[in-house]
Design a protein around this motif. Sequence first.
Motif, PDB file in Angstrom:
ATOM      1  N   VAL A 156       0.646  -1.080  -0.003  1.00  0.00           N
ATOM      2  CA  VAL A 156      -0.244   0.113  -0.086  1.00  0.00           C
ATOM      3  C   VAL A 156       0.869   1.297  -0.087  1.00  0.00           C
ATOM      4  N   GLN A 157       1.665   1.307   1.030  1.00  0.00           N
ATOM      5  CA  GLN A 157       2.385   2.775   1.237  1.00  0.00           C
ATOM      6  C   GLN A 157       3.341   2.466   0.070  1.00  0.00           C
ATOM      7  N   SER A 158       4.164   2.014  -0.169  1.00  0.00           N
ATOM      8  CA  SER A 158       5.286   2.261  -1.161  1.00  0.00           C
ATOM      9  C   SER A 158       4.586   2.244  -2.667  1.00  0.00           C
ATOM     10  N   ALA A 159       3.760   1.371  -2.898  1.00  0.00           N
ATOM     11  CA  ALA A 159       3.261   1.438  -4.321  1.00  0.00           C
ATOM     12  C   ALA A 159       2.469   2.806  -4.674  1.00  0.00           C
ATOM     13  N   THR A 160       1.770   3.386  -3.545  1.00  0.00           N
ATOM     14  CA  THR A 160       0.998   4.575  -3.716  1.00  0.00           C
ATOM     15  C   THR A 160       2.203   5.802  -3.746  1.00  0.00           C
ATOM     16  N   SER A 161       3.175   5.664  -2.958  1.00  0.00           N
ATOM     17  CA  SER A 161       4.230   6.717  -2.627  1.00  0.00           C
ATOM     18  C   SER A 161       4.999   6.892  -4.043  1.00  0.00           C
ATOM     19  N   TYR A 162       5.355   5.631  -4.785  1.00  0.00           N
ATOM     20  CA  TYR A 162       6.161   5.719  -6.101  1.00  0.00           C
ATOM     21  C   TYR A 162       5.200   6.131  -7.179  1.00  0.00           C
ATOM     22  N   THR A 163       3.810   5.571  -6.994  1.00  0.00           N
ATOM     23  CA  THR A 163       2.914   6.121  -8.202  1.00  0.00           C
ATOM     24  C   THR A 163       2.949   7.977  -8.250  1.00  0.00           C
ATOM     25  N   MET A 164       2.848   8.202  -6.977  1.00  0.00           N
ATOM     26  CA  MET A 164       2.910   9.940  -6.893  1.00  0.00           C
ATOM     27  C   MET A 164       4.166  10.297  -7.364  1.00  0.00           C
ATOM     28  N   LEU A 165       5.302  10.007  -7.179  1.00  0.00           N
ATOM     29  CA  LEU A 165       6.529  10.298  -7.392  1.00  0.00           C
ATOM     30  C   LEU A 165       6.626  10.117  -9.201  1.00  0.00           C
ATOM     31  N   ALA A 166       5.982   9.143  -9.644  1.00  0.00           N
ATOM     32  CA  ALA A 166       5.979   9.044 -11.171  1.00  0.00           C
ATOM     33  C   ALA A 166       5.010   9.639 -11.788  1.00  0.00           C
ATOM     34  N   GLY A 167       4.106  10.568 -11.091  1.00  0.00           N
ATOM     35  CA  GLY A 167       3.189  11.234 -11.847  1.00  0.00           C
ATOM     36  C   GLY A 167       1.920  10.421 -12.108  1.00  0.00           C
ATOM     37  N   GLY A 168       1.861   9.362 -11.547  1.00  0.00           N
ATOM     38  CA  GLY A 168       0.457   8.568 -11.860  1.00  0.00           C
ATOM     39  C   GLY A 168      -0.755   9.062 -10.909  1.00  0.00           C
ATOM     40  N   ASN A 169      -1.774   8.097 -11.105  1.00  0.00           N
ATOM     41  CA  ASN A 169      -3.015   8.258 -10.684  1.00  0.00           C
ATOM     42  C   ASN A 169      -3.075   7.928  -9.115  1.00  0.00           C
ATOM     43  N   ALA A 170      -2.603   8.780  -8.059  1.00  0.00           N
ATOM     44  CA  ALA A 170      -2.185   8.494  -6.844  1.00  0.00           C
ATOM     45  C   ALA A 170      -3.704   8.057  -5.902  1.00  0.00           C
ATOM     46  N   ALA A 171      -4.865   8.729  -6.298  1.00  0.00           N
ATOM     47  CA  ALA A 171      -6.131   8.456  -5.580  1.00  0.00           C
ATOM     48  C   ALA A 171      -6.311   7.194  -5.922  1.00  0.00           C
ATOM     49  N   LEU A 172      -6.462   6.796  -7.161  1.00  0.00           N
ATOM     50  CA  LEU A 172      -6.672   5.350  -7.836  1.00  0.00           C
ATOM     51  C   LEU A 172      -5.820   4.315  -7.123  1.00  0.00           C
TER      52      LEU A 172
ATOM     53  N   ALA B 128      -1.459   7.921 -16.649  1.00  0.00           N
ATOM     54  CA  ALA B 128      -1.550   7.792 -14.988  1.00  0.00           C
ATOM     55  C   ALA B 128      -2.085   6.657 -14.441  1.00  0.00           C
ATOM     56  N   ASP B 129      -3.154   6.076 -14.997  1.00  0.00           N
ATOM     57  CA  ASP B 129      -3.605   4.736 -14.663  1.00  0.00           C
ATOM     58  C   ASP B 129      -2.808   3.558 -14.711  1.00  0.00           C
ATOM     59  N   ARG B 130      -1.716   3.556 -15.925  1.00  0.00           N
ATOM     60  CA  ARG B 130      -0.928   2.766 -16.192  1.00  0.00           C
ATOM     61  C   ARG B 130       0.126   2.762 -15.104  1.00  0.00           C
ATOM     62  N   ILE B 131       0.640   3.657 -14.731  1.00  0.00           N
ATOM     63  CA  ILE B 131       1.720   3.950 -13.708  1.00  0.00           C
ATOM     64  C   ILE B 131       0.944   3.332 -12.363  1.00  0.00           C
ATOM     65  N   ALA B 132      -0.098   3.557 -11.868  1.00  0.00           N
ATOM     66  CA  ALA B 132      -0.780   3.186 -10.648  1.00  0.00           C
ATOM     67  C   ALA B 132      -0.778   1.470 -10.979  1.00  0.00           C
ATOM     68  N   PHE B 133      -1.169   1.081 -12.122  1.00  0.00           N
ATOM     69  CA  PHE B 133      -1.148  -0.464 -12.233  1.00  0.00           C
ATOM     70  C   PHE B 133       0.038  -1.094 -12.050  1.00  0.00           C
TER      71      PHE B 133
END
Length: 319
Positions: A114-130, A261-266
């Motif tokens: 949860v924590q690292s996946a969302t943190s790196y999604t934000m750093l990469a410019g992905g969809n953080a909320a999703l 952005a969604d691909r980065i979250a995925f």
Amino acid sequence: MIGRMFGSIDLMVRVLALAILLAFLLPATGEARVHAQNASNIAIFILFLLNGLRIDRAEIVRGAANLRFLAPLMLWIFGAMALIGWVVSASLSGLVPPLVALGFLFLGTLPSTVQSATSYTMLAGGNAALSVIAAALVNIAGVFVTAPLFALIAGSVQAELGNEVIMRIGLILILPFLIGQAVQGWFRERIARRKQQIVWVDRLVIALAVYVAFSGAVEQDIWDRIQPLTWLLVLAGMAMMLLVGHGGAWLASGALGLRRADRIAFLFAGGQKSAAIGVPLGALIFPVEIAGFVLLPLLLYHLFQLVVAAPLASRLAKG
């Protein structure tokens, strides 16, 4: 110099390393191990109670409604990654200790972080909320799905879920989570205000479970039973899972036609694996004397997924 290098390592990795070192230097054996195991079970109960308190029910409903993203993600994590884990486990069978090979299969069936996946999604410019909602839902599913899925695929004596194991999972993981969900309206704001302290509870509970597991492994001479060539084979298997897990998640999200952005979250939700679920669950499924061997691939994967994620996120952020 050494202090600066140590300080640059992810805090969770440092905590896990210290737990393993303590187990090597001062393992809990005999009656002390029984007390340590009981303390670990109580701590895991508290951890999952807190998880139930802090995951908003409304977020769960909203995330579950996004089936175009969530359904393929679930299939990737609990289907494709489980298959990859099985392939790696079968490939290493006979080359590494059987329990370590089994650990790759267990690793493949785990949910994402949860924590690292969302943190790196934000750093990469992905969809953080999703990413936050999806990772939370995947972890909830993992509590219910991982153990029976692992037992189904493994088909071994060590993986059989007897009534005692099922009862432990229900009482120590599922029951506290459901209690937390039921009473979160009264406590969620207080939990939110203590976010930093709660994060430390996560770390310490996982560290305690790792300490107990590796105490059993040390008592079974893990360092003598795993030779240098075996370590290389284990690292090779882990590298294969990292490459296929992350690369496959990126390709799968592209095939689904998701926006960038969604691909980065995925990608980060699909390629990373959760020690927060894996270590407590492994501590409940496997006897203490073998848990350390089975959890070894997970702990190595957790370390190297962080090493891979940082430069990957930076590259994605640049477009």
